[in-house]
Each structure stands twice: as structure tokens, then as C-alpha cells.
Scaffold this motif. Structure first.
Motif, PDB file in Angstrom:
ATOM      1  N   GLY A  17      62.073 -56.206  51.444  1.00 37.55           N
ATOM      2  CA  GLY A  17      61.138 -56.433  50.341  1.00 37.55           C
ATOM      3  C   GLY A  17      61.086 -55.207  49.452  1.00 37.55           C
ATOM      4  N   ALA A  19      62.602 -54.545  46.664  1.00 32.09           N
ATOM      5  CA  ALA A  19      62.899 -54.688  45.230  1.00 32.09           C
ATOM      6  C   ALA A  19      61.642 -54.703  44.377  1.00 32.09           C
ATOM      7  CB  ALA A  19      63.691 -55.985  44.999  1.00 32.09           C
ATOM      8  N   GLY A  23      57.288 -52.078  48.634  1.00 34.57           N
ATOM      9  CA  GLY A  23      58.611 -51.686  49.113  1.00 34.57           C
ATOM     10  C   GLY A  23      59.329 -50.800  48.107  1.00 34.57           C
ATOM     11  N   ASP A  41      66.506 -57.259  50.027  1.00 31.43           N
ATOM     12  CA  ASP A  41      65.546 -58.178  49.403  1.00 31.43           C
ATOM     13  C   ASP A  41      66.238 -59.514  49.125  1.00 31.43           C
ATOM     14  OD1 ASP A  41      62.648 -57.468  47.790  1.00 31.43           O
ATOM     15  OD2 ASP A  41      63.613 -59.393  47.336  1.00 31.43           O
ATOM     16  N   ASN A  43      65.362 -61.360  46.535  1.00 31.67           N
ATOM     17  CA  ASN A  43      65.468 -61.470  45.082  1.00 31.67           C
ATOM     18  C   ASN A  43      66.592 -60.540  44.607  1.00 31.67           C
ATOM     19  OD1 ASN A  43      65.164 -61.420  42.292  1.00 31.67           O
ATOM     20  ND2 ASN A  43      62.954 -61.783  42.427  1.00 31.67           N
ATOM     21  N   VAL A  70      65.078 -62.093  55.397  1.00 34.53           N
ATOM     22  CA  VAL A  70      64.699 -61.462  56.675  1.00 34.53           C
ATOM     23  C   VAL A  70      64.457 -62.467  57.793  1.00 34.53           C
ATOM     24  CG1 VAL A  70      63.731 -59.379  55.607  1.00 34.53           C
ATOM     25  CG2 VAL A  70      62.231 -61.359  56.046  1.00 34.53           C
ATOM     26  N   MET A 121      57.367 -63.681  57.758  1.00 36.71           N
ATOM     27  CA  MET A 121      56.515 -62.517  58.044  1.00 36.71           C
ATOM     28  C   MET A 121      56.316 -62.204  59.529  1.00 36.71           C
ATOM     29  SD  MET A 121      53.944 -62.556  54.810  1.00 36.71           S
ATOM     30  CE  MET A 121      53.615 -64.299  54.897  1.00 36.71           C
ATOM     31  N   TYR A 163      49.084 -66.967  56.339  1.00 36.48           N
ATOM     32  CA  TYR A 163      49.459 -65.573  56.037  1.00 36.48           C
ATOM     33  C   TYR A 163      48.739 -64.622  56.976  1.00 36.48           C
ATOM     34  CZ  TYR A 163      49.532 -61.241  53.215  1.00 36.48           C
ATOM     35  OH  TYR A 163      49.668 -59.945  52.777  1.00 36.48           O
ATOM     36  N   LYS A 167      50.128 -61.912  59.925  1.00 34.89           N
ATOM     37  CA  LYS A 167      49.846 -60.474  59.884  1.00 34.89           C
ATOM     38  C   LYS A 167      49.175 -60.018  61.187  1.00 34.89           C
ATOM     39  CE  LYS A 167      51.550 -59.677  55.774  1.00 34.89           C
ATOM     40  NZ  LYS A 167      52.825 -58.951  55.656  1.00 34.89           N
ATOM     41  N   PRO A 193      47.646 -52.755  54.274  1.00 30.47           N
ATOM     42  CA  PRO A 193      47.169 -52.503  52.913  1.00 30.47           C
ATOM     43  C   PRO A 193      45.908 -53.315  52.624  1.00 30.47           C
ATOM     44  CG  PRO A 193      49.502 -53.143  52.937  1.00 30.47           C
ATOM     45  CD  PRO A 193      48.935 -53.445  54.293  1.00 30.47           C
ATOM     46  N   GLY A 194      45.067 -52.733  51.765  1.00 34.45           N
ATOM     47  CA  GLY A 194      43.943 -53.504  51.227  1.00 34.45           C
ATOM     48  C   GLY A 194      44.417 -54.268  50.006  1.00 34.45           C
ATOM     49  N   ILE A 195      43.625 -54.245  48.949  1.00 40.05           N
ATOM     50  CA  ILE A 195      44.009 -54.961  47.728  1.00 40.05           C
ATOM     51  C   ILE A 195      44.876 -54.037  46.879  1.00 40.05           C
ATOM     52  CG2 ILE A 195      43.168 -56.169  45.689  1.00 40.05           C
ATOM     53  CD1 ILE A 195      42.351 -57.467  48.345  1.00 40.05           C
ATOM     54  N   ASP A 199      52.689 -57.824  41.971  1.00 40.92           N
ATOM     55  CA  ASP A 199      52.809 -59.207  41.474  1.00 40.92           C
ATOM     56  C   ASP A 199      52.373 -60.224  42.523  1.00 40.92           C
ATOM     57  OD1 ASP A 199      53.686 -58.290  39.106  1.00 40.92           O
ATOM     58  OD2 ASP A 199      55.819 -58.571  39.532  1.00 40.92           O
ATOM     59  N   LEU A 200      52.575 -59.881  43.821  1.00 42.49           N
ATOM     60  CA  LEU A 200      52.205 -60.820  44.883  1.00 42.49           C
ATOM     61  C   LEU A 200      50.699 -61.038  44.927  1.00 42.49           C
ATOM     62  CD1 LEU A 200      53.164 -62.488  47.342  1.00 42.49           C
ATOM     63  CD2 LEU A 200      52.775 -60.474  48.749  1.00 42.49           C
ATOM     64  N   MET A 201      49.939 -59.958  44.728  1.00 43.61           N
ATOM     65  CA  MET A 201      48.503 -60.048  44.928  1.00 43.61           C
ATOM     66  C   MET A 201      47.773 -60.730  43.775  1.00 43.61           C
ATOM     67  SD  MET A 201      45.252 -59.068  44.622  1.00 43.61           S
ATOM     68  CE  MET A 201      45.265 -57.710  43.479  1.00 43.61           C
ATOM     69  N   THR A 282      59.877 -63.910  45.212  1.00 43.83           N
ATOM     70  CA  THR A 282      61.267 -64.076  45.644  1.00 43.83           C
ATOM     71  C   THR A 282      62.137 -64.680  44.553  1.00 43.83           C
ATOM     72  OG1 THR A 282      60.712 -66.260  46.499  1.00 43.83           O
ATOM     73  CG2 THR A 282      60.627 -64.430  48.055  1.00 43.83           C
TER      74      THR A 282
HETATM   75  N1  LIG Z   1      49.681 -56.559  47.479  1.00 44.65           N
HETATM   76  C1  LIG Z   1      48.709 -56.600  48.374  1.00 44.65           C
HETATM   77  O1  LIG Z   1      47.523 -56.590  48.027  1.00 44.65           O
HETATM   78  C2  LIG Z   1      49.049 -56.664  49.846  1.00 44.65           C
HETATM   79  C3  LIG Z   1      47.992 -56.548  50.754  1.00 44.65           C
HETATM   80  C4  LIG Z   1      48.259 -56.583  52.106  1.00 44.65           C
HETATM   81  C5  LIG Z   1      49.571 -56.753  52.549  1.00 44.65           C
HETATM   82  N2  LIG Z   1      50.567 -56.859  51.648  1.00 44.65           N
HETATM   83  C6  LIG Z   1      51.929 -57.026  52.175  1.00 44.65           C
HETATM   84  O2  LIG Z   1      52.750 -56.029  51.628  1.00 44.65           O
HETATM   85  C7  LIG Z   1      54.112 -56.485  51.634  1.00 44.65           C
HETATM   86  C8  LIG Z   1      54.716 -56.239  50.266  1.00 44.65           C
HETATM   87  O3  LIG Z   1      53.986 -57.001  49.321  1.00 44.65           O
HETATM   88  P1  LIG Z   1      53.891 -56.642  47.784  1.00 44.65           P
HETATM   89  O4  LIG Z   1      52.473 -56.790  47.403  1.00 44.65           O
HETATM   90  O5  LIG Z   1      54.603 -55.393  47.506  1.00 44.65           O
HETATM   91  O6  LIG Z   1      54.637 -57.921  47.174  1.00 44.65           O
HETATM   92  P2  LIG Z   1      55.865 -58.105  46.177  1.00 44.65           P
HETATM   93  O7  LIG Z   1      55.939 -59.556  45.916  1.00 44.65           O
HETATM   94  O8  LIG Z   1      55.732 -57.171  45.028  1.00 44.65           O
HETATM   95  O9  LIG Z   1      57.123 -57.650  47.072  1.00 44.65           O
HETATM   96  C9  LIG Z   1      57.552 -58.427  48.162  1.00 44.65           C
HETATM   97  C10 LIG Z   1      59.070 -58.454  48.186  1.00 44.65           C
HETATM   98  O10 LIG Z   1      59.488 -59.157  49.365  1.00 44.65           O
HETATM   99  C11 LIG Z   1      60.626 -59.946  49.019  1.00 44.65           C
HETATM  100  N3  LIG Z   1      60.791 -61.037  49.978  1.00 44.65           N
HETATM  101  C12 LIG Z   1      59.976 -62.097  50.166  1.00 44.65           C
HETATM  102  N4  LIG Z   1      60.470 -62.910  51.106  1.00 44.65           N
HETATM  103  C13 LIG Z   1      61.624 -62.351  51.551  1.00 44.65           C
HETATM  104  C14 LIG Z   1      62.580 -62.706  52.528  1.00 44.65           C
HETATM  105  N5  LIG Z   1      62.477 -63.827  53.250  1.00 44.65           N
HETATM  106  N6  LIG Z   1      63.622 -61.869  52.737  1.00 44.65           N
HETATM  107  C15 LIG Z   1      63.760 -60.741  52.010  1.00 44.65           C
HETATM  108  N7  LIG Z   1      62.897 -60.367  51.052  1.00 44.65           N
HETATM  109  C16 LIG Z   1      61.833 -61.157  50.821  1.00 44.65           C
HETATM  110  C17 LIG Z   1      60.311 -60.430  47.610  1.00 44.65           C
HETATM  111  O11 LIG Z   1      61.473 -60.890  46.941  1.00 44.65           O
HETATM  112  C18 LIG Z   1      59.685 -59.197  46.992  1.00 44.65           C
HETATM  113  O12 LIG Z   1      60.657 -58.367  46.362  1.00 44.65           O
HETATM  114  C19 LIG Z   1      54.070 -57.947  52.057  1.00 44.65           C
HETATM  115  O13 LIG Z   1      54.390 -58.068  53.427  1.00 44.65           O
HETATM  116  C20 LIG Z   1      52.618 -58.328  51.824  1.00 44.65           C
HETATM  117  O14 LIG Z   1      52.207 -59.381  52.652  1.00 44.65           O
HETATM  118  C21 LIG Z   1      50.346 -56.826  50.301  1.00 44.65           C
END
Ligand SMILES: NC(=O)c1ccc[n+]([C@@H]2O[C@H](COP(=O)([O-])OP(=O)(O)OC[C@H]3O[C@@H](n4cnc5c(N)ncnc54)[C@H](O)[C@@H]3O)[C@@H](O)[C@H]2O)c1
Length: 297
Positions: A17, A19, A23, A41, A43, A70, A121, A163, A167, A193-195, A199-201, A282
């Protein structure tokens, strides 16, 4: 000679992840600390673009991109092999790929979406630990594995139900793997992580989310990917050499404040009136259907 704190000089890391979001921020910090980094990744467009940007900034000899899902064991094996073949060994794995997953009330959740959520996950983290640890054992010099969980693992209503369950699984896999791999000098930790504004959040609704979060998060800072990356870099480095089997909360005091029994984020309610599958960033489209009464997601 005194040790340089935070240094990852001579280490090689795999980041899933990598990209986007957390990550990507971690890849930047690892590179700045001297590591070589393989970004994995799903994507491919975003991954190639990010590696091209990093190469333009002078990291061309230190960074690679490998397309990977993954959830697929063979692809995870190949990802770890890139680290070994291109950089000589593997020292750090950050199992971080994630999606929103199955969303909606439990009575509306689709079994295929549930399984897909766990495949990315929970199975994804299991495979990253399994094949990361095997590569580290081949090199025989130990290593550090960090898994991304979430505040959603530690409470109800911290995220969608499926989800959150994945986790919680990550928190437990982390403890058991840490115990088992300690004799190989491989440390395993999780970060919650918190909030964090990725783009995911917030799905682009930054201002709306920011207003709500200000009311419930004690820290006045906005959660940024770099805040998580700093903790991951600490866990990856020898600065945390006696830290294993732990779950590190990085949430601006959010959980300390309780989840207040309210729905903090835009589009989240006690019983959501939409259901389907959130594929995150993704590049795959989301599949969402509305339940009655209809409302904005
Ligand atoms: N953003 C938040 O508030 C938050 C809070 C708690 C936990 N998280 C966790 O942090 C991690 C990163 O999230 P983020 O917020 O940076 O999101 P993000 O969407 O910016 O990045 C996630 C990346 O994972 C890649 N991905 C998804 N499914 C995949 C797969 N099957 N194989 C390979 N790559 C894959 C996506 O293409 C993307 O580039 C995640 O596990 C998410 O659950 C995020």
C-alpha cells in the motif's frame, strides 16, 4: 562510534500500500533515513508515478515498484524476492495495504465482500509476515515487521464492522507472530492510526470531516500520514530494538477521549443506510447500493 538515531542505512524495506497515503509517507521517511525501499501496491498507475517522482528527487537507485495484490500468496512471495534480488536482503516489512471493505448494516453485508475484506487486510498481513519472515530468516540478521491496524480494532464504532474485525485480527496476529519470531531476532509490532487525512479516510470531504473531528479529537493537529510514518520509522529502526508484540496508538488522543457514542465521520451512522464494498484507492470502482431511507454517503 555513536549510533545515529533513526538511521535505516543499509536496510531494505518492503511497504505494501506504498503508492498512497500512510504507505507513501513512510516510503519517503525510510528513504530519507537511508533505506532502500520496494513499494508494493495494487494501483499500478499510482505506484509507477510515485516511484518516478521519487527517482526525479534522486532516489532512483534506492526505490522500486512492484505491482501486487497482497491477498495473493504468489504475488507476495515475488514482492519479497524483489527486495532480495535488487537490494541483497530484506530487513523491514510494513504490511499496510488497506481498503474500506464491506460496508453497511450487518444484516445487509454480502459474504463475498466480507471475505474480500479479510483477504486484503487479514490474509494480506498474514502473508506479508509469513514471507517477510522467511526472507529475513534466509538472511539471518533479524528484522522488523510493522502491521497497520487501526483505532477501529480497539473499540466499537471506530470504522465499518468488517474492516474493524480485520484490524482486530491484525492486533492479535502481531502478538502471536512476535512471540514466535523472537528467536529469529525478528520484531513484530502494529500501529493503530487515528483519523488520518488520506484519500481512503475522507473520500475528498476534507472540510466536513475536519469540522467533525475537531470536536472529538483532543489534539488540535490534523492527523497526517507523516504522523504515522514517524512511528513506523521508529519501529523499523534499532531505536525500538526492545519493542516487540506491541500495538502503538497514534491518534491525537482520539481513543483517550472515548468514541462518545456518536458517529464522528460524514456518512457514518448507527445503522448505515447504504451497503456494498469500498475498494479504497485501488483504482477499482466502489459498489454501493442505498437502503431506505436514502441518504448521502
Ligand atoms: N486514513 C486513516 O484514517 C486510517 C486510519 C486507521 C487505519 N488506516 C489504515 O492505514 C492503511 C493505509 O491507509 P491509507 O489511509 O494510507 O489509505 P490509501 O488509500 O491512501 O492507501 C492504501 C493503499 O493500499 C493499496 N491497496 C489496497 N488494497 C490492496 C491490495 N489488495 N494489494 C496491494 N495494495 C492494495 C491501495 O491501492 C492504496 O495505494 C490501511 O491499512 C488503512 O486501513 C487508515
Amino acid at each position: 562510534m555513536a549510533r545515529v538515531f533513526g538511521s535505516l542505512q543499509g536496510r531494505t524495506a518492503v511497504i505494501t500500500g506504498g503508492a498512497s497515503g500512510i504507505g507513501a509517507a513512510t516510503a519517503e521517511q525510510f528513504l530519507a533515513a537511508g533505506a532502500s525501499v520496494v513499494i508494493g501496491d495494487m494501483n499500478q498507475d499510482a505506484g509507477h508515478q510515485f516511484v518516478s517522482d521519487l527517482s526525479d528527487r534522486g532516489y532512483q537507485d534506492k526505490v522500486r515498484f512492484q505491482g501486487v495484490d497482497v491477498a495473493e500468496e504468489e504475488q507476495v512471495v515475488e514482492l519479497m524476492e524483489v527486495a532480495e534480488s535488487d537490494f541483497g536482503s530484506l530487513d523491514i516489512v510494513f504490511n499496510n495495504a488497506g481498503i474500506g471493505g464491506a460496508i453497511g448494516p450487518i444484516t445487509e453485508l454480502n459474504v463475498a465482500h466480507w471475505d474480500q475484506t479479510f483477504a486484503v487486510m487479514a490474509r494480506g498481513v498474514f502473508l506479508g509476515i509469513k514471507h517477510g519472515a522467511k526472507a529475513m530468516q534466509r538472511a539471518g540478521r533479524g528484522g522488523s515487521i510493522i502491521n497497520t491496524a487501526s483505532i477501529a480494532a480497539l473499540s466499537g464504532k471506530g470504522g465499518p464492522l468488517a474492516y474493524s474485525a480485520t484490524k482486530a485480527a491484525v492486533v492479535n496476529i502481531t502478538m502471536n507472530a512476535a512471540v514466535e519470531l523472537a528467536e529469529s531476532n525478528i520484531r513484530v509490532n502494529a500501529v493503530c492510526p487515528g483519523i488520518i487525512f488520506t484519500d481512503l479516510m475522507h473520500r475528498g470531504r476534507t472540510e466536513e470531516a475536519e469540522q467533525v473531528i475537531k470536536k472529538i479529537q483532543p489534539s488540535t493537529l490534523r492527523g497526517e500520514p507523516e504522523h504515522i510514518a514517524s512511528m513506523v520509522r521508529f519501529l523499523a529502526s534499532d531505536d525500538s530494538v526492545f519493542v516487540t508484540g506491541t500495538t502503538q496508538l497514534v491518534d491525537g488522543g482520539y481513543l483517550a477521549n472515548g468514541l462518545l457514542g456518536v458517529n464522528p465521520l460524514p456518512g457514518v451512522s448507527n445503522r448505515p443506510n447504504y451497503a456494498g464494498m469500498n475498494h479504497g484507492t485501488t483504482g477499482q470502482g466502489n459498489e454501493i447500493r442505498f437502503l431506505e431511507p436514502k441518504s448521502d454517503v
